[in-house]
Motif scaffolding. Structure first.
Motif, short mmCIF file in Angstrom:
data_model
loop_
_atom_site.label_atom_id
_atom_site.label_comp_id
_atom_site.label_asym_id
_atom_site.label_seq_id
_atom_site.Cartn_x
_atom_site.Cartn_y
_atom_site.Cartn_z
N UNK A 269 0.85 -1.19 0.00
CA UNK A 269 0.00 0.00 0.00
C UNK A 269 0.88 1.24 0.00
N UNK A 270 0.30 2.35 -0.41
CA UNK A 270 1.04 3.61 -0.53
C UNK A 270 0.30 4.68 0.26
N UNK A 271 1.02 5.37 1.12
CA UNK A 271 0.46 6.49 1.88
C UNK A 271 1.29 7.73 1.55
N UNK A 272 0.63 8.74 0.99
CA UNK A 272 1.33 9.99 0.63
C UNK A 272 2.61 9.73 -0.15
N UNK A 273 2.50 8.87 -1.16
CA UNK A 273 3.61 8.54 -2.07
C UNK A 273 4.73 7.73 -1.42
N UNK A 274 4.53 7.29 -0.18
CA UNK A 274 5.50 6.41 0.47
C UNK A 274 4.98 4.98 0.39
N UNK A 275 5.77 4.10 -0.18
CA UNK A 275 5.35 2.71 -0.42
C UNK A 275 5.69 1.83 0.77
N UNK A 276 4.72 0.98 1.16
CA UNK A 276 4.92 0.02 2.24
C UNK A 276 4.60 -1.38 1.72
N UNK A 277 5.55 -2.30 1.90
CA UNK A 277 5.34 -3.70 1.53
C UNK A 277 5.56 -4.56 2.77
N UNK A 278 4.55 -5.32 3.15
CA UNK A 278 4.65 -6.19 4.31
C UNK A 278 4.25 -7.60 3.89
N UNK A 279 4.98 -8.59 4.38
CA UNK A 279 4.77 -9.97 3.93
C UNK A 279 5.05 -10.93 5.07
N UNK A 280 4.02 -11.68 5.49
CA UNK A 280 4.18 -12.67 6.56
C UNK A 280 4.38 -14.08 6.02
N UNK A 281 4.33 -14.22 4.68
CA UNK A 281 4.53 -15.54 4.10
C UNK A 281 3.27 -16.39 4.12
N UNK A 282 3.47 -17.67 3.77
CA UNK A 282 2.33 -18.58 3.66
C UNK A 282 2.79 -19.99 3.98
N UNK A 283 1.91 -20.78 4.57
CA UNK A 283 2.23 -22.18 4.85
C UNK A 283 3.37 -22.33 5.85
N UNK A 284 4.31 -23.24 5.56
CA UNK A 284 5.42 -23.49 6.47
C UNK A 284 6.35 -22.30 6.58
N UNK A 285 6.33 -21.44 5.56
CA UNK A 285 7.21 -20.26 5.56
C UNK A 285 6.56 -19.06 6.27
N UNK A 286 5.42 -19.27 6.88
CA UNK A 286 4.68 -18.17 7.51
C UNK A 286 5.43 -17.66 8.74
N UNK A 287 5.60 -16.34 8.82
CA UNK A 287 6.29 -15.71 9.95
C UNK A 287 5.48 -14.49 10.38
N UNK A 288 4.46 -14.66 11.22
CA UNK A 288 3.59 -13.55 11.63
C UNK A 288 4.37 -12.43 12.32
N UNK A 289 3.89 -11.21 12.17
CA UNK A 289 4.53 -10.08 12.81
C UNK A 289 3.52 -8.96 13.01
N UNK A 290 3.95 -7.94 13.74
CA UNK A 290 3.14 -6.75 14.00
C UNK A 290 3.78 -5.57 13.28
N UNK A 291 2.97 -4.83 12.53
CA UNK A 291 3.45 -3.63 11.85
C UNK A 291 2.69 -2.44 12.41
#
Length: 286
Positions: free
Chosen positions: A45-67
């Motif tokens: 997503x983009x807020x005021x032209x600043x891009x944010x990419x967040x990815x917790x993965x899927x399946x066995x590679x899933x790594x939950x986090x707080x942003x």
């Protein structure tokens, strides 16, 4: 999905969809303090032209986090719908005006939080501890016995606790930069995680203190300050919650549930269960 928790707190969950919204047009958003718990999937997503990419993965590679993101002024938001992985996400936000009011009403406010809220698009990320994951899952799927206003209160309490943990982490990071001593919040989190990972063991305060890297007195004092429970009150509550889930979801017998909760007799377990949940454990069996 809006969980209908009254302002100032907004809480929403997404489970199964690949995006928060199908609307990819630019949206206007008001100043707010945002806590996102990403359990699975990715977002761009983009807020005021600043891009944010967040990815917790899927399946066995899933790594939950707080942003955590602070939107300090009215802004423009746009979602980029690029992921095909189903999301599992909790979104908690509070108007910045309410956060600032909350701070101004205190005589012992946290400078680190005040500084964070003054900076537009200030953000940080933390790994999801066992405590955070437990709260997140409870918020996503409250006990079936919780209905109506009780369900709303239950979810709201978990959301506020997640926000509190986030702010404590922010303050702890500032404290660690100022000195090498482990903050009380971090220590209490380690105690919390150790207890949950060893509920079936014979837990003594000496063992808990040794494994969490603190003294017996500091562990007891900081844990009560941070969570509002003594260490052993938390152990008893956690074991009862484990027994509750075993009754409701696994069809455990009363005797099995009593053993999980650490009670020598079903009668003592039944008394404690009814005192905590207001019903007899036999009515929770699947």
């Amino acid at each position: 999905m809006n969980l209908n928790i009254p302002q100032p707190l907004f809480v929403g969950t997404i489970e199964g969809a690949t995006a928060c919204t199908s609307d990819t047009e630019t949206q206007d958003i008001l100043p707010k303090f945002i806590v996102m718990i990403l359990l699975q999937g990715a977002q761009h997503f983009i807020v005021d032209d600043v891009s944010f990419r967040i990815d917790a993965g899927y399946g066995e590679a899933c790594a939950p986090f707080v942003f955590v993101l602070n939107v300090a002024r009215a802004s423009k938001l746009k979602f980029i719908d690029a992921s095909k992985v189903p999301l599992r996400k909790i979104m908690i936000s509070a108007p910045l005006s309410w956060m600032n009011w909350l701070i101004s009403a205190q005589t012992d406010g946290v400078p680190a939080l005040q500084n964070f809220l003054s900076a537009h698009l200030a953000n940080f990320r933390i790994d999801a501890s066992r405590h955070i994951l437990t709260l997140a899952e409870q918020l996503m799927s409250p006990p079936t016995a919780m209905q109506g206003e009780m369900r709303t209160l239950f979810r709201s309490s978990r959301a506020f606790e997640l926000m509190s943990l986030t702010c404590a982490e922010l303050a702890a990071r500032k404290a660690e930069r100022q000195g090498p001593q482990l903050s009380s919040a971090r220590q209490s989190e380690r105690v919390y995680n150790y207890i949950l990972a060893n509920l079936g063991e014979d837990l003594t305060i000496e063992t808990i203190a040794r494994e969490s890297g603190g003294s017996v007195s500091s562990v007891q004092r900081h844990f009560k300050e941070h969570f509002g429970l003594t260490v052993f009150e938390f152990i008893r509550r956690s074991r009862l919650e484990r027994a509750y889930e075993a009754l409701e979801r696994e069809g455990a017998t009363i005797g099995q549930a009593a053993y999980l909760a650490g009670y020598n007799t079903p009668s003592n377990f039944t008394t404690a269960f009814k005192k905590t949940y207001g019903i007899l454990p036999k009515y929770k069996r699947r």
